[in-house]
Design a protein around this motif. Sequence first.
Motif, short mmCIF file in Angstrom:
data_model
loop_
_atom_site.label_atom_id
_atom_site.label_comp_id
_atom_site.label_asym_id
_atom_site.label_seq_id
_atom_site.Cartn_x
_atom_site.Cartn_y
_atom_site.Cartn_z
N GLN A 83 14.65 -69.61 -77.72
CA GLN A 83 14.28 -70.95 -76.23
C GLN A 83 14.33 -72.26 -76.79
OE1 GLN A 83 16.35 -69.30 -73.15
NE2 GLN A 83 15.31 -71.34 -72.66
N VAL A 84 14.95 -73.62 -76.64
CA VAL A 84 14.61 -74.91 -77.12
C VAL A 84 15.09 -75.62 -76.63
CG1 VAL A 84 15.34 -75.48 -79.61
CG2 VAL A 84 15.30 -73.40 -79.64
N ALA A 85 14.08 -76.88 -76.43
CA ALA A 85 14.18 -78.17 -75.99
C ALA A 85 15.15 -78.46 -76.86
CB ALA A 85 13.12 -79.08 -75.97
N ILE A 86 15.98 -79.33 -75.95
CA ILE A 86 17.50 -79.94 -76.77
C ILE A 86 17.53 -81.33 -75.20
CG2 ILE A 86 18.64 -77.90 -77.61
CD1 ILE A 86 21.07 -78.03 -75.11
N VAL A 87 18.24 -82.06 -75.42
CA VAL A 87 18.70 -83.56 -74.89
C VAL A 87 19.81 -83.66 -74.87
CG1 VAL A 87 18.34 -86.06 -74.76
CG2 VAL A 87 16.70 -84.63 -75.95
N LEU A 88 20.13 -83.53 -73.31
CA LEU A 88 21.32 -83.76 -73.00
C LEU A 88 21.85 -84.85 -72.07
CD1 LEU A 88 22.12 -82.46 -69.78
CD2 LEU A 88 21.91 -80.69 -71.41
N ASP A 89 22.53 -85.50 -71.86
CA ASP A 89 23.26 -86.34 -70.56
C ASP A 89 24.15 -85.96 -69.78
OD1 ASP A 89 21.76 -88.79 -71.79
OD2 ASP A 89 23.92 -89.96 -72.01
N SER A 90 23.26 -85.81 -68.29
CA SER A 90 24.24 -85.60 -67.41
C SER A 90 24.94 -86.07 -66.19
CB SER A 90 22.80 -84.61 -66.28
OG SER A 90 23.34 -83.74 -65.46
N VAL A 91 25.77 -85.76 -66.30
CA VAL A 91 26.33 -86.61 -65.22
C VAL A 91 26.57 -86.44 -63.83
CG1 VAL A 91 27.89 -87.79 -66.65
CG2 VAL A 91 28.78 -85.18 -66.33
N LYS A 92 25.61 -85.29 -63.38
CA LYS A 92 25.66 -84.87 -61.47
C LYS A 92 25.39 -85.87 -60.72
CE LYS A 92 23.80 -80.24 -62.69
NZ LYS A 92 22.31 -79.04 -62.51
N GLU A 93 24.99 -87.15 -61.40
CA GLU A 93 24.22 -88.18 -60.15
C GLU A 93 25.68 -89.80 -60.71
OE1 GLU A 93 22.05 -87.24 -62.07
OE2 GLU A 93 19.84 -86.17 -60.65
N GLU A 94 25.96 -90.66 -60.38
CA GLU A 94 26.36 -91.47 -60.31
C GLU A 94 26.65 -92.11 -61.78
OE1 GLU A 94 27.75 -95.62 -58.32
OE2 GLU A 94 26.78 -94.91 -57.32
N LEU A 95 24.87 -92.15 -62.85
CA LEU A 95 24.70 -92.41 -64.15
C LEU A 95 24.40 -91.41 -64.38
CD1 LEU A 95 23.66 -96.21 -63.15
CD2 LEU A 95 25.88 -95.56 -63.99
N PRO A 96 24.41 -91.34 -65.82
CA PRO A 96 24.03 -90.14 -66.85
C PRO A 96 23.12 -90.09 -66.58
CG PRO A 96 25.99 -91.41 -67.94
CD PRO A 96 25.78 -92.64 -66.66
N ALA A 100 25.01 -92.74 -79.05
CA ALA A 100 26.73 -92.60 -79.11
C ALA A 100 27.16 -91.12 -78.84
CB ALA A 100 27.19 -92.80 -80.11
N TRP A 101 26.26 -89.93 -79.63
CA TRP A 101 27.18 -88.97 -79.71
C TRP A 101 26.73 -88.24 -77.69
CZ3 TRP A 101 30.08 -84.73 -81.79
CH2 TRP A 101 29.69 -83.87 -81.78
N LEU A 102 25.17 -88.19 -77.66
CA LEU A 102 25.68 -88.06 -76.04
C LEU A 102 25.70 -88.62 -75.09
CD1 LEU A 102 21.17 -87.58 -76.86
CD2 LEU A 102 22.41 -85.73 -76.01
N ASP A 103 26.32 -89.72 -75.28
CA ASP A 103 27.17 -90.88 -74.13
C ASP A 103 28.64 -89.77 -73.72
OD1 ASP A 103 28.25 -92.00 -72.51
OD2 ASP A 103 28.94 -94.15 -73.94
N PRO A 104 28.32 -89.57 -72.00
CA PRO A 104 29.71 -88.30 -71.88
C PRO A 104 30.34 -89.18 -71.43
CG PRO A 104 27.36 -88.97 -69.98
CD PRO A 104 27.10 -89.63 -71.04
N THR A 105 30.25 -90.68 -71.76
CA THR A 105 31.64 -91.33 -70.75
C THR A 105 32.56 -91.62 -72.10
OG1 THR A 105 30.59 -93.51 -70.65
CG2 THR A 105 30.63 -92.52 -69.02
N THR A 106 32.05 -91.37 -73.02
CA THR A 106 33.10 -91.65 -74.18
C THR A 106 34.47 -91.48 -73.78
OG1 THR A 106 33.15 -92.04 -76.40
CG2 THR A 106 32.37 -90.24 -75.67
N ASP A 107 35.10 -91.83 -74.54
CA ASP A 107 37.13 -91.21 -74.77
C ASP A 107 37.37 -90.64 -76.04
OD1 ASP A 107 37.53 -94.15 -75.39
OD2 ASP A 107 38.56 -93.59 -73.16
#
Length: 237
Positions: A39-52, A185-192
């Motif tokens: 088990q390791v701590a990682i960083v992610l951008d969750s999009v469950k809410e209106e804003l990440p 930039a890598w974490l941004d879930p809105t990038t296309d």
Amino acid sequence: MCGRFVVASAGSDLVGVLRVDVEGDDLPEPSYNVAPTAQVAIVLDSVKEELPVRRLESARWGLVPGWAKDVKIGARAFNARSEELEGKPMFRSALEKRRAVVPTSGYYEWKTVDGAKIPHYIHPADGSPLFMAGLYEWWRDTSKADDDPSRWLLSFTILTRDSIGRLGSIHDRMPLFLDPDHADAWLDPTTDNVRDVLDAAIDAAPALADTLDDHVVSRAVGNVRNNSPELIEPVDD
């Protein structure tokens, strides 16, 4: 490749520059010998809410895609070649939608010299965190009840690229390192334009790699049961 690494700090001390909004309740303790399936701590951008929302969460090292029949597949997916992601069903969906940053203190790599494998500890010279590009997935254990909190498994893999410079003399692959700007930039879930972001990180990685130090460490690191600060101390070749 990256098969062992170090996380010598925990929580916000590990990821201050990434501006994490929420820290998970079950973050793992520091470890000097992190191995696949840990088990390791990682960083992610969750999009469950209106804003990440940027989260620091505990995840299992070794990617388990949602379609997997069981978690065993993850033991073989702790690294992913950055140049092959689009062509691999294991990683393609995560590349588009579920990107992560893996904050570390450094990592171990083994250099083969006259048939013997010599472990090196590779780390930032100034003691700052070393961020690695990753992908994550959620896997549902269908054998568990809907109200069982352990029914969902969060897992991840670390991206790699060809090694360069001094690191290339140790091993032909290295993790894909990220500076804080590329990490955002890598974490941004809105990038296309994910491939553009990935290529920019690949191009920038050599400059970051040039700032890293390395030294030979004890062969004790080869045994995952060994886990203490002494493992990162330099020893004679």
